[in-house]
Write a protein that holds these residues in place. Structure first.
Motif, mmCIF file in Angstrom:
data_model
loop_
_atom_site.group_PDB
_atom_site.id
_atom_site.type_symbol
_atom_site.label_atom_id
_atom_site.label_comp_id
_atom_site.label_asym_id
_atom_site.label_seq_id
_atom_site.Cartn_x
_atom_site.Cartn_y
_atom_site.Cartn_z
ATOM 1 N N SER A 227 0.469 -1.041 -0.424
ATOM 2 C CA SER A 227 -0.067 0.201 -0.349
ATOM 3 C C SER A 227 0.966 1.359 -0.375
ATOM 4 N N LEU A 230 0.876 3.301 -3.490
ATOM 5 C CA LEU A 230 0.065 3.392 -3.819
ATOM 6 C C LEU A 230 -0.084 5.120 -3.837
ATOM 7 N N PHE A 238 -7.804 -0.073 0.360
ATOM 8 C CA PHE A 238 -6.870 -1.282 0.040
ATOM 9 C C PHE A 238 -6.407 -2.663 0.573
ATOM 10 N N GLU A 253 -9.430 -3.853 -10.002
ATOM 11 C CA GLU A 253 -9.445 -2.391 -9.180
ATOM 12 C C GLU A 253 -8.870 -1.756 -10.036
ATOM 13 N N CYS A 255 -6.268 0.929 -9.574
ATOM 14 C CA CYS A 255 -5.436 1.697 -8.976
ATOM 15 C C CYS A 255 -4.488 2.917 -9.341
ATOM 16 N N SER A 257 -1.728 4.683 -8.509
ATOM 17 C CA SER A 257 -0.014 4.025 -7.514
ATOM 18 C C SER A 257 1.155 5.381 -7.965
#
Length: 917
Positions: A227, A230, A238, A253, A255, A257
């Motif tokens: 995480s 991210l 998450f 998903e 995401c 980042s």
């Protein structure tokens, strides 16, 4: 020749076996009597294991790792077979490199060796290395030869051949599967952004693709929470989602980042749980693809839609009209906005000539030439011209684009805009930039090109026809400011912030130093590097000079010895300086908003202040002496000047008072005045002594003679008339003595502060009576002009008398000292009116004052006389009386003049006094 076992191919092979499972399995599956590794990019280099050479009866130390070493030992027919299989394998990886070759032993016998190999290819499929294994088949082949006498030899060969082919087929299939698996693994590692996490979300493994897209190394990723990489807003959410995954659930998903450099990227991830052989969850697998470009395209589409809507609105706001000219039909169609621009009715079509008639005469030729060139040469254009619309001239900006069919222009389409007001604003803006000395700039970091408006060219001394680099601009920064500016920009870049800085530059052409104020913003590319920066630069040299002047004025205000106060137009105090606080005892915060009348002493009446402010409002200033009261109640005397400050409309907006405490100075002046008066009295007493000699002698002689006559006149025969005449003479001279005493008493005891109107002609007459005998005794001729005009002055007569006595006495002393008795000693007096001023001139012929001391003549205690004669206070007091108390002026010059045919040289004092109104 001894060959070291640290050959580069050997080292490379060791690493390959450890890192590549496919190579390891190939070697493991072979019954090895030797290994070889061939550099196909440098084919002369081939590493061979020691065991191979020992099988052939050679010492490995005597052999080089060269391909020619083994090739020259192979039977000629077998070598041809081996090379033929080698080239086929390189061309087709599915074709096996596997054969039995006959080698020549060191003792001359034949050694049968099975030679197998596998080409290693790069990412493009090009063979770059080849690894192989040797198997000694000599015993097998010898056994087969012994069995040849048996009938079953052919069947054995057939079985061996069949078995070999079966093994070969299986081996090829295994190789294909291994290669496919390897290729898939490499593809996943290279292109799929993948990672495995433990139950806490910590990264256990990552693909090279993950490293490439994120910018982190594997070492930086492994062992860290997934995480963390991210976007901060989704990190906690998450972790919750993956921990809530069902056993067979797959989470998909998008995401957002963060890369290592701080920039963002988008990935689409497929997340599922990982289980061990006991069906227990041990972690999570994540497979992702980079969808940054997709999101950018999506964002760009939204932006394009917004831009289109903005452009449509802008066209309406900017009144952009469209037009189309059908050249063959000679018809020009306009949009509604274009119709309004040209003043043509909606739906009305016009031809080219009709439209050209609207063009201002001076622009028609250029208008026709541009359109003709567009038609003939198929060129786009944009230009400005003027048209007549109703009773005014409008400025038009037009863009045209030719439409070509069959190599001919058939139509021209474009847009048109009325830029009359825009041009006016541009001209006003340009004029404003000239006035404000503001220019704009843009720096392209990729091309290292610095572009700017002409104002910046003028400030920096750039040649506007030449390109400027960042280095050129930096070199023009003043040397003392360069380090500061460089550090500032480094900080701005690190923070990705806007910049706002002032610094000095040296004009490239004139070398003049200019102050500039630079504003700007940075632009960055997708990789976080600066792509450009842009902004404005303003010449603030005059402002800096003004700030310097203001700072200087502030320093003067704060540190001058004189007190200063500033009020508004109503007389309320706005500011005072430190000297004001020191003199009055009041602090700034105590007097803000108050009236200066808090300093009133009570010495002056209301009429004094009324006249003071009337003079300020009439003349704009007042200057004089005034008594004020300190905070502790003590009265002090100050020399005060009040000035009125006017705004641009001519109205008073402020008053400024400047004053100094002259209490001590006035005490000193009073003492000096008393010393001067005492000296003047001594001079006058000497004059009186001269004046009384003759009258006293006459009185004495007359009284003695009368007494003698009366004593001898026994019979009273002396006429009464004769006695009365003698008594009249005695009375006359006695009255003269009395008048002299009165003049002296008036000077000595007179009020030195009483102001009244008096006739200066009478004052000069009294002064003559006091000094004429002294002048006569010193053989000085007194010459006065015959002007009998009454000249009235309003002031104190006694202090004027004292001032003039000092000039008379100074002239007398100079004449006695510098002019022999056998020469004429002259002293001139003249008086006359000039405008509102009384002019008095006093001139002698004593040779003048030495040039080097002429400017010191009015200084206190300065004298050219012997110390037993002069004190140096006479002319100083005269100057103080004339300038400070009588509000006049006094000057002295050396003059050369003619009198009765003779040339004389001396000093001339000129006094100017304001006459009474």
């Amino acid at each position: 020749m001894q060959i070291s076992e640290t050959h580069y191919l050997k080292e490379e092979l060791d690493k390959l076996i450890k890192s590549d499972i496919f190579i390891f399995e190939f070697i493991e599956s072979s019954s090895l009597d030797g290994i070889w590794y061939w550099d196909l990019e440098n084919p002369e280099n081939q590493w061979m294991s020691e065991r191979f050479w020992k099988i052939l009866g050679f010492d490995p130390k005597d052999k080089e790792h060269k391909s020619i070493e083994w090739q020259k030992l192979v039977h000629e027919e077998d070598l041809k077979l081996a090379l033929d299989n080698f080239h086929k394998h390189l061309e087709d990886s599915s074709y096996p490199y596997d054969q039995i070759l006959r080698y020549k032993h060191a003792n001359g016998s034949v050694v049968w060796i099975r030679c197998r190999g596998l080409a290693i290819r790069d990412e493009n499929g090009k063979p770059i290395r080849m690894i192989g294994a040797h198997n000694d088949m000599t015993m097998v082949m010898d056994s087969l030869k012994k069995l040849e006498s048996y009938n079953g030899l052919d069947k054995l060969n057939q079985d061996l051949t069949k078995k070999y082919k079966q093994e070969q087929t299986q081996r090829i299939e295994v190789q294909k599967i291994n290669r496919t698996i390897e290729r898939h693994i490499n593809l996943i590692d290279k292109f799929i952004i993948s990672a495995t996490l433990d139950l806490d979300g910590v990264i256990a493994s990552v693909s090279n693709a993950f490293c490439k897209v994120s910018g982190y190394t594997k070492e930086e990723l492994l062992g860290k929470s997934y995480s963390k990489f991210l976007y901060p807003d989704i990190q906690d959410e998450f972790i919750k989602k993956i921990k809530n995954l069902e056993d067979n659930e797959i989470l998909e998903e998008e995401c957002k980042s963060l890369k290592k450099d701080g920039t963002t990227y988008w990935i689409f991830s497929t997340i599922s749980a990982l289980k061990n052989d006991d069906n227990e969850r041990v972690g999570y697998s994540i497979f992702s693809i980079d969808i940054t470009d997709k999101n950018i395209i999506k964002q760009n589409n939204l932006e394009l839609k917004t831009v289109k809507e903005t452009l449509d609105n802008a066209a309406k706001i900017a009144k952009l009209g469209t037009w189309e000219w059908d050249i063959k039909k000679d018809i020009i169609k306009f949009s509604k906005i274009a119709n309004d621009i040209f003043g043509i009715q909606t739906g009305q079509f016009v031809d080219f000539e009709t439209l050209k008639k609207l063009v201002v005469k001076d622009d028609k030729r250029r208008y026709r030439r541009i359109f003709n060139r567009a038609v003939k040469k198929k060129l786009s254009f944009n230009f400005e011209y003027r048209i007549y619309k109703s009773d005014e001239i409008r400025k038009i900006w037009v863009i045209g684009n030719p439409i070509v069919e069959n190599n001919q222009v058939v139509r021209i389409t474009g847009i048109v805009q009325d830029v009359t007001e825009l041009k006016q604003v541009e001209e006003e803006l340009e004029e404003a930039q000239k006035i404000a000395r503001v220019g704009h700039y843009n720096y392209n970091a990729n091309k290292d090109i610095f572009t700017n408006s002409y104002i910046i060219d003028e400030i920096f001394g750039f040649d506007n026809n030449k390109e400027k680099s960042l280095r050129v601009w930096q070199l023009l920064i003043h040397q003392e400011d360069r380090k500061r500016v460089t550090k500032y920009f480094k900080d701005v870049v690190a923070l990705k912030d806007k910049f706002d800085i002032e610094y000095r530059v040296v004009n490239r052409k004139t070398q003049a130093i200019k102050w500039v104020h630079m504003l700007g913003e940075l632009s960055f590319d997708r990789n976080g590097k600066i792509s450009s920066y842009f902004g404005t630069i303003q010449d603030i040299t005059k402002r800096k000079e003004l700030e310097s002047d203001l700072q200087q004025a502030h320093n003067v205000f704060e540190h001058t010895h004189d007190g200063i106060l500033v009020t508004d137009e109503d007389g309320n105090i706005l500011n005072v300086n430190k000297s004001y606080e020191k003199i009055t005892g009041y602090k700034l915060e105590e007097v803000i908003g108050l009236n200066p009348s808090i300093l009133k002493s009570g010495v002056h009446d209301d009429e004094f202040y009324k006249e003071l402010w009337e003079e300020v409002k009439t003349n704009g200033y007042w200057s004089g002496e005034i008594h004020n009261k300190r905070k502790d109640g003590k009265i002090y005397q100050e020399l005060l000047t009040i000035n009125a400050i006017y705004n641009e409309n001519g109205h008073i907006c402020n008053y400024i008072g400047l004053f100094s405490d002259i209490t001590k100075q006035r005490k000193q002046d009073k003492l000096i005045l008393q010393q001067s008066r005492t000296a003047a009295i001594g001079e006058m007493l000497e004059n009186i002594a001269h004046q009384w000699r003759q009258p006293l002698s006459i009185i004495s002689t007359s009284s003695s003679g009368l007494k003698l006559l009366l004593e001898m006149d026994v019979n009273n025969e002396i006429p009464k008339e004769k006695v009365l005449n003698v008594l009249d003479d005695i009375n006359k001279y006695t009255q003269y003595l009395s008048d002299t005493i009165e003049d002296f008493r008036s000077f000595f005891k007179g009020d030195m502060t009483q102001i009244k109107v008096f006739n200066v002609r009478d004052t000069l007459e009294k002064l003559l009576n006091l000094t004429k005998d002294s002048f006569s005794h010193s053989f000085i001729t007194f010459i006065q002009d015959s002007n009998k005009e009454d000249l009235f002055v309003e002031n104190n007569e006694n202090i004027l008398t004292q001032a003039l006595i000092n000039i008379y006495n100074n002239a007398k002393d100079a004449l006695v000292e510098n002019v022999d008795e056998n020469r004429k000693r002259l002293f001139f007096l003249s008086s006359h009116r000039r405008g509102d001023l009384l002019h008095l001139h006093f001139r002698d012929n004593a040779g003048g004052i030495k040039r080097e001391v002429l400017n010191q003549i009015f200084d206190p205690y300065f004298t050219t006389k012997h110390e037993s004669i002069g004190t140096g206070l006479g002319l100083y007091m005269t100057y103080q009386i004339i300038t400070k108390q009588l509000k006049g002026s006094i000057e002295v010059h050396n003059v050369t003049y003619e009198y009765k045919g003779e040339i004389h040289k001396g000093a001339e004092f000129t006094i100017k006094l304001p006459l009474s109104k």
